[in-house]
Design a protein around this motif. Structure first.
Motif, mmCIF file in Angstrom:
data_model
loop_
_atom_site.group_PDB
_atom_site.id
_atom_site.type_symbol
_atom_site.label_atom_id
_atom_site.label_comp_id
_atom_site.label_asym_id
_atom_site.label_seq_id
_atom_site.Cartn_x
_atom_site.Cartn_y
_atom_site.Cartn_z
ATOM 1 N N ASP A 1 0.499 -1.243 0.130
ATOM 2 C CA ASP A 1 0.006 -0.315 -0.349
ATOM 3 C C ASP A 1 0.578 1.010 -0.302
ATOM 4 O O ASP A 1 1.315 1.219 1.083
ATOM 5 C CB ASP A 1 -0.900 -0.019 1.599
ATOM 6 C CG ASP A 1 -1.971 1.416 1.187
ATOM 7 O OD1 ASP A 1 -1.567 1.611 0.313
ATOM 8 O OD2 ASP A 1 -2.224 1.467 2.077
ATOM 9 N N TRP B 1 -5.507 3.023 -10.299
ATOM 10 C CA TRP B 1 -5.484 4.563 -9.168
ATOM 11 C C TRP B 1 -6.074 5.985 -11.055
ATOM 12 O O TRP B 1 -6.085 5.730 -11.804
ATOM 13 C CB TRP B 1 -4.407 4.887 -9.459
ATOM 14 C CG TRP B 1 -3.482 4.459 -8.416
ATOM 15 C CD1 TRP B 1 -2.897 3.129 -8.310
ATOM 16 C CD2 TRP B 1 -3.644 4.226 -7.285
ATOM 17 N NE1 TRP B 1 -2.696 2.348 -7.580
ATOM 18 C CE2 TRP B 1 -3.112 3.063 -5.805
ATOM 19 C CE3 TRP B 1 -3.886 5.896 -5.954
ATOM 20 C CZ2 TRP B 1 -2.290 3.077 -4.736
ATOM 21 C CZ3 TRP B 1 -3.625 5.598 -4.906
ATOM 22 C CH2 TRP B 1 -2.981 4.185 -4.046
ATOM 23 N N TRP C 1 -10.596 -1.521 -8.136
ATOM 24 C CA TRP C 1 -9.705 -2.725 -8.041
ATOM 25 C C TRP C 1 -10.037 -4.003 -9.460
ATOM 26 O O TRP C 1 -10.828 -3.493 -10.269
ATOM 27 C CB TRP C 1 -10.420 -3.257 -7.158
ATOM 28 C CG TRP C 1 -10.151 -3.347 -5.914
ATOM 29 C CD1 TRP C 1 -11.562 -2.042 -5.055
ATOM 30 C CD2 TRP C 1 -8.992 -2.416 -4.798
ATOM 31 N NE1 TRP C 1 -10.795 -1.772 -3.867
ATOM 32 C CE2 TRP C 1 -9.291 -1.945 -3.662
ATOM 33 C CE3 TRP C 1 -7.939 -3.297 -5.151
ATOM 34 C CZ2 TRP C 1 -8.918 -1.654 -2.479
ATOM 35 C CZ3 TRP C 1 -6.638 -3.538 -3.871
ATOM 36 C CH2 TRP C 1 -7.066 -2.969 -2.218
ATOM 37 N N GLU D 1 -1.761 -0.880 -10.972
ATOM 38 C CA GLU D 1 -0.399 -0.551 -10.135
ATOM 39 C C GLU D 1 0.809 -2.134 -10.825
ATOM 40 O O GLU D 1 -0.105 -2.797 -11.233
ATOM 41 C CB GLU D 1 -1.112 -1.166 -8.845
ATOM 42 C CG GLU D 1 -1.405 -0.641 -8.092
ATOM 43 C CD GLU D 1 -2.299 -1.290 -6.528
ATOM 44 O OE1 GLU D 1 -1.913 -0.521 -5.555
ATOM 45 O OE2 GLU D 1 -2.063 -2.082 -6.775
ATOM 46 N N VAL E 1 -7.756 6.097 -5.818
ATOM 47 C CA VAL E 1 -8.277 5.455 -6.628
ATOM 48 C C VAL E 1 -9.281 4.734 -7.150
ATOM 49 O O VAL E 1 -10.407 5.006 -6.734
ATOM 50 C CB VAL E 1 -8.455 4.067 -4.906
ATOM 51 C CG1 VAL E 1 -8.541 2.684 -5.568
ATOM 52 C CG2 VAL E 1 -6.853 4.160 -4.117
ATOM 53 N N ARG F 1 -4.988 -1.893 -7.433
ATOM 54 C CA ARG F 1 -5.870 -0.880 -7.329
ATOM 55 C C ARG F 1 -5.534 -0.422 -8.529
ATOM 56 O O ARG F 1 -4.246 -0.712 -9.729
ATOM 57 C CB ARG F 1 -5.566 0.103 -6.528
ATOM 58 C CG ARG F 1 -5.956 -0.791 -5.076
ATOM 59 C CD ARG F 1 -4.827 0.583 -4.737
ATOM 60 N NE ARG F 1 -5.331 0.466 -2.767
ATOM 61 C CZ ARG F 1 -3.947 -0.590 -2.167
ATOM 62 N NH1 ARG F 1 -2.844 -0.483 -2.761
ATOM 63 N NH2 ARG F 1 -3.512 -1.302 -0.991
#
Length: 434
Positions: A34, A75, A52, A89, A49, A73
């Protein structure tokens, strides 16, 4: 960081839980550490965010079958001037848009380059596609082989056939004509442990010279000797690009030429004696292999039997024995290598060989003596230096083995890269510490 994360050993992600599928496959659920992630386009860190995403990148096998599930995630990129609105990510081991972890890709590349596996076999073993494994192999080869070979003191040049020659029926004459006969010319480190330095397609003077011309002047100046077979194209290339180097003719090809002359004389003697081609029941045909062996390798019984059976054939058998003796006299001359023989002894043995050939009326022996005379400075260089091209011959064997394992190659570039990896494998293993 928990113990399961340490066991997984995949940098940038942590293990959340491990489940077992009905088929017994371990499902490893991981997530990203994280921390804020920077946009790949503008480089600005994002703290918003959007959602997902779940992916299943392929990873190396565990002691039991395992499947990796990565929940990461997506973003938002809040930078107004950035064309990218969102991004997911990524970690160094699993870059963006990659479905294979870096360590699995590296393992597949090593399996081909260092493990003597074909691309198809490695793809089956790792559960990947052929293009993915081949790309991994190319990337691994670029690292382990390097762009430029190190300097060498003795260089070997030899050709190897790239594949079988192809023929077709001529539409007008109805006879066979050759369509392709492709070759590769290889350059080998004879005194070091670099193995195959490189290959070019073709075997002409220009083909071999193009590889030499691509080397730096300092690299070319470091080459003190070059070993070749009796190929005028290679001699011309060496004289143009390495004029200072000592040109050495490999003794194996000299003896091979003499053995070919013995076989020609034997076949010609059969035609004169019997008026036809040789048959397996002819005495001289039964001695064909014995005639190609070294005198010291023949037992007294075998030698006496060969001599008597050929003598019984009369003039035809005498011609065959004369050619065989010429071959042995040439071998005696070449055997002076690495024995610190002075020039007087070398010249005397050379005179013995020339005299033996000149005292006969066998055209093939006259031609052999003329060839030795044309190449004598380079043959003498072998006697004085003892440098051979045996390493090139051994590497050619590995190249042919690699081609057979791959069931042939359609792409010459891939073939050269696979060949170089295969022929430098043992040297790279020796270079590793421990």
């Amino acid at each position: 960081m928990n113990d399961t994360t340490l066991l997984l050993g995949l940098d940038g992600v942590v293990v959340d839980r491990v489940e077992v599928d009905p088929d017994g496959t371990r499902v490893v659920h991981v997530s990203t550490i994280d921390v804020p992630r920077a946009c790949p386009s503008c480089g600005v860190a994002s703290v918003s965010v959007k959602g997902w995403v779940t992916t299943e990148p392929r990873d190396v096998s565990f002691p039991v079958a395992a499947r990796l599930v990565w929940r990461k995630r997506r973003w938002r990129c809040r930078e107004s001037g950035c064309a990218r609105s969102s991004f997911t990510e990524s970690v160094p081991e699993i870059p963006s848009r990659q479905r294979v972890t870096g360590r699995l890709r590296a393992a597949a590349g090593r399996a081909v380059a260092d493990g003597a596996r074909t691309v198809a076999q490695a793809a089956r073993d790792f559960g990947l596609s052929w293009p993915v494994v081949h790309a991994a192999f190319v990337g691994h080869a670029a690292v382990v082989l390097g762009e430029e070979p190190e300097s060498v003191a003795a260089l070997g040049i030899d050709e190897v056939r790239r594949g079988k020659p192809r023929f077709r029926v001529h539409p007008e004459t109805g006879g066979l004509e050759q369509v392709t006969d492709r070759w590769h010319t290889g350059f080998v480190d004879l005194t070091g442990n670099q193995g195959l330095l490189g290959q070019v397609e073709g075997r002409s003077a220009g083909d071999a010279g193009s590889w030499l011309a691509a080397r730096t002047p300092a690299w070319r100046d470091g080459v003190k000797a070059v070993a070749i077979d009796m190929c005028s194209a290679f001699r011309a290339a060496v004289r143009q690009h390495l004029p200072h180097a000592t040109l050495v003719v490999d003794h194996f090809h000299v003896v091979q030429l003499a053995n070919q002359v013995v076989s020609e004389v034997r076949r010609k003697a059969t035609t004169k004696l019997r008026g036809r081609r040789v048959r397996k029941d002819d005495p001289e045909y039964g001695l064909r292999r014995r005639l190609l062996r070294n005198r010291e390798d023949l037992t007294p019984e075998k030698f006496t039997d060969m001599w008597n059976r050929l003598t019984d054939l009369g003039a035809a058998g005498t011609e065959i024995l004369t050619a065989w003796i010429a071959k042995e006299e040439l071998r005696t001359l070449l055997a002076l290598a690495r024995k610190c023989a002075d020039r007087h002894r070398i010249s005397h043995q050379l005179w013995v060989f020339y005299r033996w050939c000149a005292d006969t009326d066998i055209t093939e022996l006259h031609r052999l003596a003329k060839t030795i005379q044309d190449w004598w400075p380079h043959i003498e260089a072998f006697i004085l230096t003892g440098i051979t091209n045996a390493a090139s011959e051994g590497i050619n064997r590995l190249i042919k083995l690699e081609a057979r394992n791959a069931f042939g190659f359609r792409n010459p570039t891939n073939q050269r890269l696979r060949s170089r990896c295969a022929t430098t494998r043992s040297a790279r293993r020796q270079a590793k510490p421990g």
